[in-house]
Design a protein around this motif. Structure first.
Motif, short mmCIF file in Angstrom:
data_model
loop_
_atom_site.label_atom_id
_atom_site.label_comp_id
_atom_site.label_asym_id
_atom_site.label_seq_id
_atom_site.Cartn_x
_atom_site.Cartn_y
_atom_site.Cartn_z
N GLU A 181 0.91 -0.97 -0.04
CA GLU A 181 0.01 -0.12 0.06
C GLU A 181 0.87 1.36 -0.29
OE1 GLU A 181 -2.75 -0.14 3.32
OE2 GLU A 181 -2.60 -2.30 3.18
N ALA A 182 0.37 2.50 -0.34
CA ALA A 182 0.89 3.69 -0.28
C ALA A 182 1.17 3.98 1.06
CB ALA A 182 0.38 4.57 -1.34
N ILE A 183 2.03 4.91 1.44
CA ILE A 183 2.46 5.28 2.54
C ILE A 183 1.46 6.37 2.92
CG2 ILE A 183 3.98 6.76 4.09
CD1 ILE A 183 5.20 4.26 3.46
N GLU A 184 0.70 7.19 2.07
CA GLU A 184 -0.28 8.19 2.42
C GLU A 184 -1.62 7.64 3.07
OE1 GLU A 184 1.03 8.10 -0.89
OE2 GLU A 184 2.84 9.39 -0.20
N ASN A 185 -1.61 6.31 2.89
CA ASN A 185 -2.98 5.72 3.74
C ASN A 185 -2.68 5.86 4.95
OD1 ASN A 185 -3.36 5.25 0.79
ND2 ASN A 185 -3.43 2.77 1.17
N ASP A 186 -1.73 6.05 5.57
CA ASP A 186 -1.54 6.09 7.09
C ASP A 186 -0.83 7.47 7.45
OD1 ASP A 186 -1.15 3.63 9.51
OD2 ASP A 186 -0.58 5.59 9.72
N ALA A 187 -1.61 7.97 8.30
CA ALA A 187 -1.15 9.51 8.47
C ALA A 187 0.17 9.36 9.46
CB ALA A 187 -2.37 10.36 9.37
N VAL A 188 0.09 8.37 10.61
CA VAL A 188 1.36 8.34 11.24
C VAL A 188 2.63 7.96 10.56
CG1 VAL A 188 2.23 7.00 13.44
CG2 VAL A 188 -0.31 7.71 13.40
N PHE A 189 2.59 6.95 9.69
CA PHE A 189 3.56 6.39 8.94
C PHE A 189 3.90 7.69 7.97
CE2 PHE A 189 2.48 1.77 9.44
CZ PHE A 189 3.36 1.72 10.39
N ALA A 190 2.96 8.36 7.54
CA ALA A 190 3.37 9.49 6.38
C ALA A 190 4.53 10.54 7.19
CB ALA A 190 2.18 10.04 5.96
N ALA A 191 4.10 10.88 8.30
CA ALA A 191 4.60 11.60 9.30
C ALA A 191 6.28 11.25 9.68
CB ALA A 191 4.11 12.02 10.60
N ASP A 192 6.08 10.03 9.91
CA ASP A 192 7.31 9.40 10.14
C ASP A 192 8.42 9.18 9.29
OD1 ASP A 192 6.41 8.99 12.73
OD2 ASP A 192 5.92 6.73 12.28
N LEU A 193 8.03 9.00 7.89
CA LEU A 193 8.59 8.93 6.62
C LEU A 193 9.19 10.47 6.27
CD1 LEU A 193 9.64 7.11 4.50
CD2 LEU A 193 7.70 7.75 3.18
N ALA A 194 8.25 11.36 6.48
CA ALA A 194 8.60 12.41 6.16
C ALA A 194 9.80 13.21 6.97
CB ALA A 194 7.74 13.46 6.15
N ALA A 195 9.81 12.58 8.57
CA ALA A 195 10.94 12.95 9.31
C ALA A 195 12.13 12.35 8.98
CB ALA A 195 10.45 12.57 10.59
N ILE A 196 11.98 11.20 8.44
CA ILE A 196 13.51 10.46 7.96
C ILE A 196 13.96 10.87 6.68
CG2 ILE A 196 14.06 8.23 7.42
CD1 ILE A 196 12.15 6.74 8.99
N LYS A 197 12.76 11.26 5.73
CA LYS A 197 13.40 11.98 4.37
C LYS A 197 13.94 13.07 4.80
CE LYS A 197 10.54 9.56 0.67
NZ LYS A 197 9.36 9.74 0.03
N ALA A 198 13.66 13.99 5.72
CA ALA A 198 14.10 15.38 5.80
C ALA A 198 15.86 15.36 6.13
CB ALA A 198 13.50 16.04 7.04
N LYS A 199 16.14 14.06 6.69
CA LYS A 199 17.70 14.03 7.06
C LYS A 199 18.26 12.90 6.24
CE LYS A 199 17.42 15.38 11.80
NZ LYS A 199 17.58 14.87 13.39
N PHE A 200 17.57 11.71 5.86
CA PHE A 200 18.59 10.95 5.14
C PHE A 200 17.73 10.56 3.79
CE2 PHE A 200 18.95 10.11 9.71
CZ PHE A 200 20.19 10.35 9.80
N GLU A 201 18.64 9.88 2.93
CA GLU A 201 18.24 9.41 1.68
C GLU A 201 17.33 8.14 1.82
OE1 GLU A 201 20.23 7.59 -2.20
OE2 GLU A 201 21.51 8.80 -0.94
N VAL A 202 16.02 8.06 1.09
CA VAL A 202 15.20 6.75 1.35
C VAL A 202 14.92 6.45 0.00
CG1 VAL A 202 13.03 6.12 1.68
CG2 VAL A 202 13.92 7.59 3.35
#
Lengths: 268, 169
Positions: free
Chosen positions: A29-50
Protein backbone atom coordinates in the motif's frame (compact mmCIF):
# COMPACT_ATOMS: atom_id res chain seq x y z
CA UNK A 1 -10.15 -30.18 -3.92
CA UNK A 2 -6.53 -30.41 -4.88
CA UNK A 3 -5.84 -32.48 -7.99
CA UNK A 4 -4.57 -35.97 -7.26
CA UNK A 5 -0.89 -36.60 -7.91
CA UNK A 6 0.63 -40.08 -7.81
CA UNK A 7 2.40 -40.77 -4.53
CA UNK A 8 4.74 -43.49 -5.82
CA UNK A 9 8.27 -43.08 -4.57
CA UNK A 10 7.27 -39.74 -3.14
CA UNK A 11 9.91 -39.80 -0.43
CA UNK A 12 12.68 -40.00 -2.97
CA UNK A 13 11.60 -36.70 -4.49
CA UNK A 14 11.61 -33.37 -2.70
CA UNK A 15 8.16 -32.11 -1.87
CA UNK A 16 8.47 -29.05 -4.07
CA UNK A 17 9.80 -29.95 -7.46
CA UNK A 18 10.76 -26.30 -7.97
CA UNK A 19 13.51 -25.69 -5.43
CA UNK A 20 13.53 -21.96 -6.10
CA UNK A 21 9.80 -21.39 -5.79
CA UNK A 22 9.02 -17.78 -4.87
CA UNK A 23 5.71 -17.32 -3.12
CA UNK A 24 3.44 -14.48 -4.31
CA UNK A 25 4.07 -11.12 -2.65
CA UNK A 26 1.68 -9.60 -0.14
CA UNK A 27 0.14 -6.47 -1.76
CA UNK A 28 1.85 -3.17 -0.96
CA UNK A 29 0.00 0.00 0.00
CA UNK A 30 1.03 3.61 -0.37
CA UNK A 31 2.40 5.46 2.65
CA UNK A 32 -0.29 8.13 2.30
CA UNK A 33 -2.90 5.64 3.56
CA UNK A 34 -1.57 6.03 7.11
CA UNK A 35 -1.08 9.47 8.63
CA UNK A 36 1.33 8.31 11.38
CA UNK A 37 3.58 6.51 8.93
CA UNK A 38 3.47 9.44 6.51
CA UNK A 39 4.72 11.79 9.26
CA UNK A 40 7.46 9.32 10.27
CA UNK A 41 8.62 8.91 6.70
CA UNK A 42 8.72 12.67 6.22
CA UNK A 43 10.92 12.98 9.32
CA UNK A 44 13.32 10.33 7.98
CA UNK A 45 13.37 11.84 4.50
CA UNK A 46 14.24 15.27 5.92
CA UNK A 47 17.61 13.97 7.10
CA UNK A 48 18.40 10.81 5.15
CA UNK A 49 18.15 9.41 1.66
CA UNK A 50 15.22 6.95 1.23
CA UNK A 51 15.21 4.78 -1.88
CA UNK A 52 11.81 3.11 -1.40
CA UNK A 53 8.98 3.04 1.13
CA UNK A 54 5.61 1.28 1.33
CA UNK A 55 3.17 -0.31 3.79
CA UNK A 56 2.86 -4.06 3.92
CA UNK A 57 0.61 -5.98 6.35
CA UNK A 58 0.10 -2.77 8.34
CA UNK A 59 3.82 -2.14 8.77
CA UNK A 60 5.92 0.51 7.10
CA UNK A 61 8.97 -0.71 5.18
CA UNK A 62 11.67 1.87 4.47
CA UNK A 63 14.75 1.26 2.31
CA UNK A 64 17.73 3.37 3.33
CA UNK A 65 21.42 3.55 2.44
CA UNK A 66 23.66 1.20 4.45
CA UNK A 67 25.92 3.99 5.76
CA UNK A 68 22.93 5.72 7.42
CA UNK A 69 21.68 2.80 9.51
CA UNK A 70 22.95 4.16 12.85
CA UNK A 71 21.56 7.64 12.18
CA UNK A 72 18.14 6.43 11.04
CA UNK A 73 17.74 4.15 14.04
CA UNK A 74 18.86 6.93 16.38
CA UNK A 75 16.27 9.24 14.82
CA UNK A 76 13.57 6.59 15.16
CA UNK A 77 14.44 5.93 18.79
CA UNK A 78 14.94 9.49 20.05
CA UNK A 79 12.45 11.51 18.03
CA UNK A 80 9.86 9.16 16.56
CA UNK A 81 9.24 7.01 19.68
CA UNK A 82 10.27 3.69 18.12
CA UNK A 83 11.92 2.59 21.35
CA UNK A 84 12.41 -1.11 20.70
CA UNK A 85 14.48 -3.04 18.21
CA UNK A 86 12.54 -6.29 18.25
CA UNK A 87 14.46 -8.14 15.57
CA UNK A 88 17.28 -7.75 13.10
CA UNK A 89 19.02 -10.07 10.72
CA UNK A 90 19.97 -10.47 7.08
CA UNK A 91 18.66 -12.12 3.93
CA UNK A 92 20.94 -13.80 1.44
CA UNK A 93 20.43 -12.46 -2.11
CA UNK A 94 23.93 -13.37 -3.24
CA UNK A 95 22.81 -15.62 -6.09
CA UNK A 96 20.44 -12.98 -7.46
CA UNK A 97 22.33 -9.70 -7.14
CA UNK A 98 25.43 -10.47 -5.01
CA UNK A 99 23.98 -8.53 -2.08
CA UNK A 100 22.73 -9.02 1.46
CA UNK A 101 19.55 -7.38 2.66
CA UNK A 102 19.69 -6.24 6.29
CA UNK A 103 16.49 -5.49 8.15
CA UNK A 104 15.76 -3.84 11.49
CA UNK A 105 12.29 -4.41 12.91
CA UNK A 106 11.26 -1.51 15.17
CA UNK A 107 8.33 -1.24 17.56
CA UNK A 108 6.71 1.87 19.03
CA UNK A 109 4.66 1.10 22.14
CA UNK A 110 3.24 4.66 22.23
CA UNK A 111 2.13 4.75 18.62
CA UNK A 112 1.29 1.04 18.47
CA UNK A 113 3.14 0.83 15.15
CA UNK A 114 5.90 -1.29 13.65
CA UNK A 115 8.47 -0.08 11.14
CA UNK A 116 10.96 -2.19 9.21
CA UNK A 117 14.16 -0.47 8.09
CA UNK A 118 15.88 -2.26 5.22
CA UNK A 119 19.15 -1.78 3.42
CA UNK A 120 21.41 -3.60 0.99
CA UNK A 121 25.12 -4.28 1.45
CA UNK A 122 27.64 -5.80 -0.89
CA UNK A 123 29.11 -9.25 -0.28
CA UNK A 124 32.00 -8.87 2.17
CA UNK A 125 30.96 -5.38 3.33
CA UNK A 126 30.53 -4.70 7.05
CA UNK A 127 27.66 -2.79 8.67
CA UNK A 128 27.73 -0.22 11.46
CA UNK A 129 26.83 -1.73 14.80
CA UNK A 130 23.68 -0.38 16.48
CA UNK A 131 24.58 -2.01 19.77
CA UNK A 132 25.10 1.45 21.30
CA UNK A 133 21.47 2.32 20.58
CA UNK A 134 19.76 -0.96 21.38
CA UNK A 135 21.12 -3.65 23.70
CA UNK A 136 19.06 -6.20 21.80
CA UNK A 137 21.34 -5.71 18.81
CA UNK A 138 24.25 -7.22 20.74
CA UNK A 139 23.32 -10.86 20.31
CA UNK A 140 21.44 -10.27 17.05
CA UNK A 141 24.54 -8.86 15.37
CA UNK A 142 26.61 -11.75 16.66
CA UNK A 143 24.03 -14.15 15.30
CA UNK A 144 24.08 -12.33 11.97
CA UNK A 145 27.84 -12.76 11.89
CA UNK A 146 27.49 -16.43 12.88
CA UNK A 147 24.88 -17.28 10.29
CA UNK A 148 25.85 -15.00 7.36
CA UNK A 149 29.41 -13.84 8.02
CA UNK A 150 28.41 -10.17 8.06
CA UNK A 151 30.53 -8.25 10.54
CA UNK A 152 29.26 -5.27 12.54
CA UNK A 153 31.80 -2.45 12.97
CA UNK A 154 32.04 -1.17 16.53
CA UNK A 155 30.54 -4.25 18.17
CA UNK A 156 32.31 -4.96 21.48
CA UNK A 157 32.50 -8.76 21.06
CA UNK A 158 32.21 -9.75 17.42
CA UNK A 159 32.33 -13.53 17.77
CA UNK A 160 30.12 -16.47 16.90
CA UNK A 161 27.18 -16.88 19.28
CA UNK A 162 25.61 -20.27 18.49
CA UNK A 163 28.20 -22.33 16.68
CA UNK A 164 31.60 -23.15 18.19
CA UNK A 165 34.38 -20.61 17.64
CA UNK A 166 36.39 -22.97 15.45
CA UNK A 167 33.49 -23.62 13.06
CA UNK A 168 33.99 -22.97 9.37
CA UNK A 169 31.20 -21.67 7.18
CA UNK A 170 28.02 -19.68 7.74
CA UNK A 171 24.94 -21.94 7.74
CA UNK A 172 22.18 -19.52 6.74
CA UNK A 173 23.85 -18.74 3.43
CA UNK A 174 21.80 -20.30 0.69
CA UNK A 175 24.89 -22.00 -0.68
CA UNK A 176 25.39 -23.89 2.61
CA UNK A 177 23.91 -27.41 2.45
CA UNK A 178 21.38 -28.27 5.16
CA UNK A 179 23.20 -31.48 6.05
CA UNK A 180 26.48 -29.59 6.28
CA UNK A 181 29.62 -29.52 4.19
CA UNK A 182 32.56 -31.84 4.68
CA UNK A 183 33.88 -29.80 7.59
CA UNK A 184 30.54 -30.04 9.41
CA UNK A 185 30.14 -33.75 8.69
CA UNK A 186 33.46 -34.62 10.34
CA UNK A 187 33.60 -31.79 12.89
CA UNK A 188 33.15 -33.82 16.08
CA UNK A 189 35.26 -36.76 14.88
CA UNK A 190 38.13 -34.52 13.80
CA UNK A 191 38.01 -32.56 17.03
CA UNK A 192 37.77 -35.47 19.47
CA UNK A 193 39.59 -38.34 17.79
CA UNK A 194 41.57 -36.65 15.01
CA UNK A 195 41.37 -36.96 11.26
CA UNK A 196 42.85 -40.47 11.24
CA UNK A 197 39.72 -41.75 13.01
CA UNK A 198 37.53 -40.99 10.00
CA UNK A 199 38.18 -44.39 8.44
CA UNK A 200 37.44 -46.25 11.67
CA UNK A 201 34.24 -44.47 12.65
CA UNK A 202 32.94 -44.00 9.12
CA UNK A 203 30.67 -41.47 7.50
CA UNK A 204 27.37 -40.36 9.02
CA UNK A 205 24.24 -42.34 8.24
CA UNK A 206 21.88 -39.61 7.18
CA UNK A 207 18.70 -41.71 6.87
CA UNK A 208 17.22 -42.21 10.33
CA UNK A 209 14.54 -44.53 8.95
CA UNK A 210 17.10 -46.87 7.46
CA UNK A 211 16.57 -50.46 8.62
CA UNK A 212 18.52 -53.40 7.22
CA UNK A 213 17.47 -56.70 8.80
CA UNK A 214 20.42 -58.49 7.22
CA UNK A 215 22.90 -56.11 8.86
CA UNK A 216 23.73 -57.62 12.23
CA UNK A 217 26.46 -55.04 12.88
CA UNK A 218 24.07 -52.13 13.38
CA UNK A 219 20.67 -53.75 13.82
CA UNK A 220 19.19 -56.42 16.07
CA UNK A 221 15.80 -57.89 15.31
CA UNK A 222 13.81 -57.92 18.53
CA UNK A 223 13.22 -61.43 19.78
CA UNK A 224 15.72 -62.88 17.29
CA UNK A 225 18.97 -61.43 18.57
CA UNK A 226 22.22 -62.93 17.32
CA UNK A 227 25.84 -62.03 18.11
CA UNK A 228 27.24 -59.02 16.28
CA UNK A 229 28.49 -59.79 12.81
CA UNK A 230 26.53 -63.03 12.33
CA UNK A 231 25.29 -63.70 8.81
CA UNK A 232 21.49 -63.54 8.91
CA UNK A 233 19.81 -66.52 7.23
CA UNK A 234 16.22 -65.95 8.31
CA UNK A 235 16.15 -69.09 10.49
CA UNK A 236 17.35 -67.52 13.72
CA UNK A 237 15.96 -69.10 16.89
CA UNK A 238 13.48 -67.04 18.87
CA UNK A 239 14.93 -65.63 22.06
CA UNK A 240 12.41 -64.63 24.67
CA UNK A 241 13.14 -61.17 26.05
CA UNK A 242 12.71 -60.85 29.78
CA UNK A 243 14.05 -58.38 32.29
CA UNK A 244 15.35 -61.17 34.50
CA UNK A 245 17.03 -64.52 34.00
CA UNK A 246 15.01 -67.75 34.25
CA UNK A 247 16.76 -69.02 37.36
CA UNK A 248 16.07 -65.82 39.25
CA UNK A 249 18.55 -63.45 40.81
CA UNK A 250 20.17 -63.60 44.21
CA UNK A 251 18.01 -61.85 46.82
CA UNK A 252 15.68 -60.32 44.21
CA UNK A 253 12.20 -61.62 43.62
CA UNK A 254 10.94 -61.93 40.08
CA UNK A 255 7.50 -60.66 39.32
CA UNK A 256 5.32 -63.64 38.45
CA UNK A 257 2.29 -62.70 36.44
CA UNK A 258 0.56 -66.05 37.05
CA UNK A 259 0.68 -65.90 40.84
CA UNK A 260 -0.17 -62.20 40.98
CA UNK A 261 -3.66 -60.95 41.71
CA UNK A 262 -5.37 -58.28 39.65
CA UNK A 263 -7.60 -56.11 41.80
CA UNK A 264 -10.71 -55.29 39.80
CA UNK A 265 -12.68 -53.63 42.54
CA UNK A 266 -11.39 -50.13 43.21
CA UNK A 267 -13.57 -49.90 46.38
CA UNK A 268 -11.93 -52.98 47.89
CA UNK B 1 26.32 -80.11 75.08
CA UNK B 2 26.14 -79.24 71.45
CA UNK B 3 22.51 -78.33 71.47
CA UNK B 4 23.02 -75.45 69.09
CA UNK B 5 24.50 -77.46 66.32
CA UNK B 6 23.97 -75.37 63.22
CA UNK B 7 23.91 -76.30 59.58
CA UNK B 8 25.51 -73.23 58.13
CA UNK B 9 24.56 -74.04 54.58
CA UNK B 10 20.82 -74.23 55.16
CA UNK B 11 18.20 -71.56 55.45
CA UNK B 12 17.31 -70.88 59.02
CA UNK B 13 20.86 -71.29 60.16
CA UNK B 14 23.04 -68.29 60.73
CA UNK B 15 22.39 -65.63 58.14
CA UNK B 16 24.91 -67.00 55.72
CA UNK B 17 24.35 -67.24 52.02
CA UNK B 18 26.83 -68.79 49.67
CA UNK B 19 27.43 -67.35 46.26
CA UNK B 20 30.23 -66.57 43.86
CA UNK B 21 32.26 -63.37 43.69
CA UNK B 22 30.88 -62.60 40.25
CA UNK B 23 27.34 -62.87 41.46
CA UNK B 24 27.73 -60.79 44.58
CA UNK B 25 29.70 -58.05 42.82
CA UNK B 26 27.31 -57.90 39.92
CA UNK B 27 24.40 -57.95 42.34
CA UNK B 28 25.81 -54.87 43.97
CA UNK B 29 26.64 -53.15 40.71
CA UNK B 30 23.35 -53.85 39.00
CA UNK B 31 21.21 -52.77 41.92
CA UNK B 32 22.85 -49.47 42.63
CA UNK B 33 23.19 -48.06 39.14
CA UNK B 34 23.73 -44.39 39.78
CA UNK B 35 22.87 -42.43 36.70
CA UNK B 36 24.54 -39.28 35.43
CA UNK B 37 21.91 -36.67 34.69
CA UNK B 38 22.28 -35.98 31.02
CA UNK B 39 19.04 -34.34 29.98
CA UNK B 40 19.84 -32.61 26.69
CA UNK B 41 16.33 -32.07 25.34
CA UNK B 42 12.73 -33.22 25.77
CA UNK B 43 13.80 -36.81 26.61
CA UNK B 44 15.31 -35.26 29.71
CA UNK B 45 11.80 -34.44 30.92
CA UNK B 46 10.85 -38.11 30.69
CA UNK B 47 14.08 -39.02 32.46
CA UNK B 48 13.19 -36.60 35.26
CA UNK B 49 9.71 -38.09 35.45
CA UNK B 50 11.29 -41.54 35.83
CA UNK B 51 13.19 -40.28 38.84
CA UNK B 52 10.23 -38.52 40.42
CA UNK B 53 7.67 -40.01 42.77
CA UNK B 54 5.16 -41.45 40.32
CA UNK B 55 7.61 -43.76 38.57
CA UNK B 56 10.19 -43.76 41.36
CA UNK B 57 13.58 -44.83 40.06
CA UNK B 58 14.84 -45.22 43.63
CA UNK B 59 13.16 -48.63 43.72
CA UNK B 60 15.88 -49.84 41.37
CA UNK B 61 18.64 -48.21 43.37
CA UNK B 62 19.02 -45.75 40.51
CA UNK B 63 19.76 -42.35 41.93
CA UNK B 64 20.65 -39.44 39.68
CA UNK B 65 24.02 -37.90 40.36
CA UNK B 66 25.24 -34.56 39.11
CA UNK B 67 28.88 -35.67 38.94
CA UNK B 68 30.33 -38.15 36.45
CA UNK B 69 32.76 -39.38 39.10
CA UNK B 70 29.88 -40.74 41.18
CA UNK B 71 27.92 -42.20 38.29
CA UNK B 72 27.86 -45.68 36.78
CA UNK B 73 25.52 -45.19 33.87
CA UNK B 74 25.17 -42.23 31.56
CA UNK B 75 21.63 -41.78 30.25
CA UNK B 76 22.01 -39.60 27.15
CA UNK B 77 18.51 -38.15 26.94
CA UNK B 78 18.14 -35.83 23.98
CA UNK B 79 19.72 -34.28 20.93
CA UNK B 80 23.49 -34.14 20.95
CA UNK B 81 24.82 -31.17 19.01
CA UNK B 82 28.24 -31.11 17.43
CA UNK B 83 29.26 -28.23 19.68
CA UNK B 84 28.46 -30.36 22.72
CA UNK B 85 30.11 -33.57 21.44
CA UNK B 86 33.49 -32.90 23.02
CA UNK B 87 31.90 -32.38 26.43
CA UNK B 88 30.01 -35.67 26.36
CA UNK B 89 33.31 -37.39 25.58
CA UNK B 90 35.01 -35.59 28.44
CA UNK B 91 32.24 -36.48 30.91
CA UNK B 92 32.28 -40.09 29.73
CA UNK B 93 36.02 -40.24 30.29
CA UNK B 94 35.56 -38.85 33.79
CA UNK B 95 33.23 -41.67 34.79
CA UNK B 96 34.92 -44.52 36.64
CA UNK B 97 34.93 -47.97 35.13
CA UNK B 98 32.89 -50.08 34.86
CA UNK B 99 30.54 -47.65 33.15
CA UNK B 100 27.56 -48.00 30.90
CA UNK B 101 25.72 -45.77 28.48
CA UNK B 102 22.03 -45.74 27.64
CA UNK B 103 21.11 -43.83 24.49
CA UNK B 104 17.58 -42.61 25.12
CA UNK B 105 15.31 -41.57 22.26
CA UNK B 106 15.61 -41.20 18.51
CA UNK B 107 17.88 -38.15 18.59
CA UNK B 108 20.52 -39.83 20.72
CA UNK B 109 20.22 -43.06 18.71
CA UNK B 110 20.51 -41.73 15.17
CA UNK B 111 20.12 -37.95 15.21
CA UNK B 112 16.40 -38.50 14.77
CA UNK B 113 14.55 -35.88 12.80
CA UNK B 114 17.47 -33.45 13.06
CA UNK B 115 19.06 -34.27 9.74
CA UNK B 116 21.10 -31.06 9.90
CA UNK B 117 24.65 -29.78 9.96
CA UNK B 118 24.70 -29.17 13.71
CA UNK B 119 23.48 -32.51 15.11
CA UNK B 120 25.59 -35.57 15.86
CA UNK B 121 23.98 -38.43 13.93
CA UNK B 122 23.89 -40.86 16.82
CA UNK B 123 25.72 -40.61 20.12
CA UNK B 124 27.51 -43.89 19.30
CA UNK B 125 29.76 -41.86 17.00
CA UNK B 126 31.32 -40.37 20.13
CA UNK B 127 31.03 -42.92 22.95
CA UNK B 128 30.25 -46.67 23.06
CA UNK B 129 26.56 -47.32 23.80
CA UNK B 130 25.20 -50.35 25.65
CA UNK B 131 21.49 -49.90 25.18
CA UNK B 132 19.38 -47.98 22.69
CA UNK B 133 15.86 -46.96 23.68
CA UNK B 134 13.55 -46.21 20.77
CA UNK B 135 10.86 -43.56 21.02
CA UNK B 136 10.32 -39.85 20.67
CA UNK B 137 10.36 -39.45 23.60
CA UNK B 138 10.37 -42.88 25.34
CA UNK B 139 7.99 -43.15 28.25
CA UNK B 140 9.44 -43.54 31.77
CA UNK B 141 8.33 -47.20 31.67
CA UNK B 142 10.59 -47.70 28.66
CA UNK B 143 13.53 -46.20 30.48
CA UNK B 144 12.89 -48.33 33.54
CA UNK B 145 12.58 -51.47 31.42
CA UNK B 146 15.80 -50.43 29.72
CA UNK B 147 17.55 -50.15 33.07
CA UNK B 148 16.26 -53.62 34.00
CA UNK B 149 17.69 -55.00 30.75
CA UNK B 150 20.96 -53.25 31.53
CA UNK B 151 20.96 -54.89 34.96
CA UNK B 152 20.49 -58.23 33.22
CA UNK B 153 23.40 -57.43 30.92
CA UNK B 154 25.60 -56.52 33.89
CA UNK B 155 24.71 -59.79 35.65
CA UNK B 156 25.63 -61.77 32.55
CA UNK B 157 29.19 -60.39 32.53
CA UNK B 158 32.20 -61.39 34.59
CA UNK B 159 32.84 -59.00 37.43
CA UNK B 160 36.62 -59.13 37.60
CA UNK B 161 39.27 -57.08 35.91
CA UNK B 162 39.22 -59.54 33.03
CA UNK B 163 36.31 -57.55 31.67
CA UNK B 164 37.62 -55.53 28.76
CA UNK B 165 36.90 -51.84 28.95
CA UNK B 166 34.73 -50.65 26.12
CA UNK B 167 36.41 -48.41 23.57
CA UNK B 168 35.01 -46.90 20.45
CA UNK B 169 38.42 -47.09 18.78
Amino acid sequence: MRAYTPKDNVQAKPYYTDRFYISPQVPKEAIENDAVFAADLAAIKAKFEVSDAYIQVGQMVVYIHAKNNYGVLELLRDELEYTQLTEMSAIDWLAKENKFEIFYQMLSMNKRKRVRIKMFIENGQAVNSVNELFRSADWSEREMFDMFGIEANGHPFMKRILLPYDWQGHPLLKTYPLEGDEFAAWYEIDKIYGKEARDIIGPELRDPARVDRYDSERFARLGFEVPKGTVITGHEPKTEQSYQEEGGVFMIKKFDKKSSVVIDDPQR
Amino acid sequence: MAQHKINYTQDGGLPVALTSIDKIVNWGRSNSLWALTYGLACCGIEMMASGASRFDFDRYGTIFRASPRQADVMIVAGTLTKKHAEFIKRLYDQMTEPRWVISMGSCANTGGMFNTYATVQGVDRIIPVDLYLPGCAPRPETLQYGVMLLQKKIRANKAGNAQKPKRLM
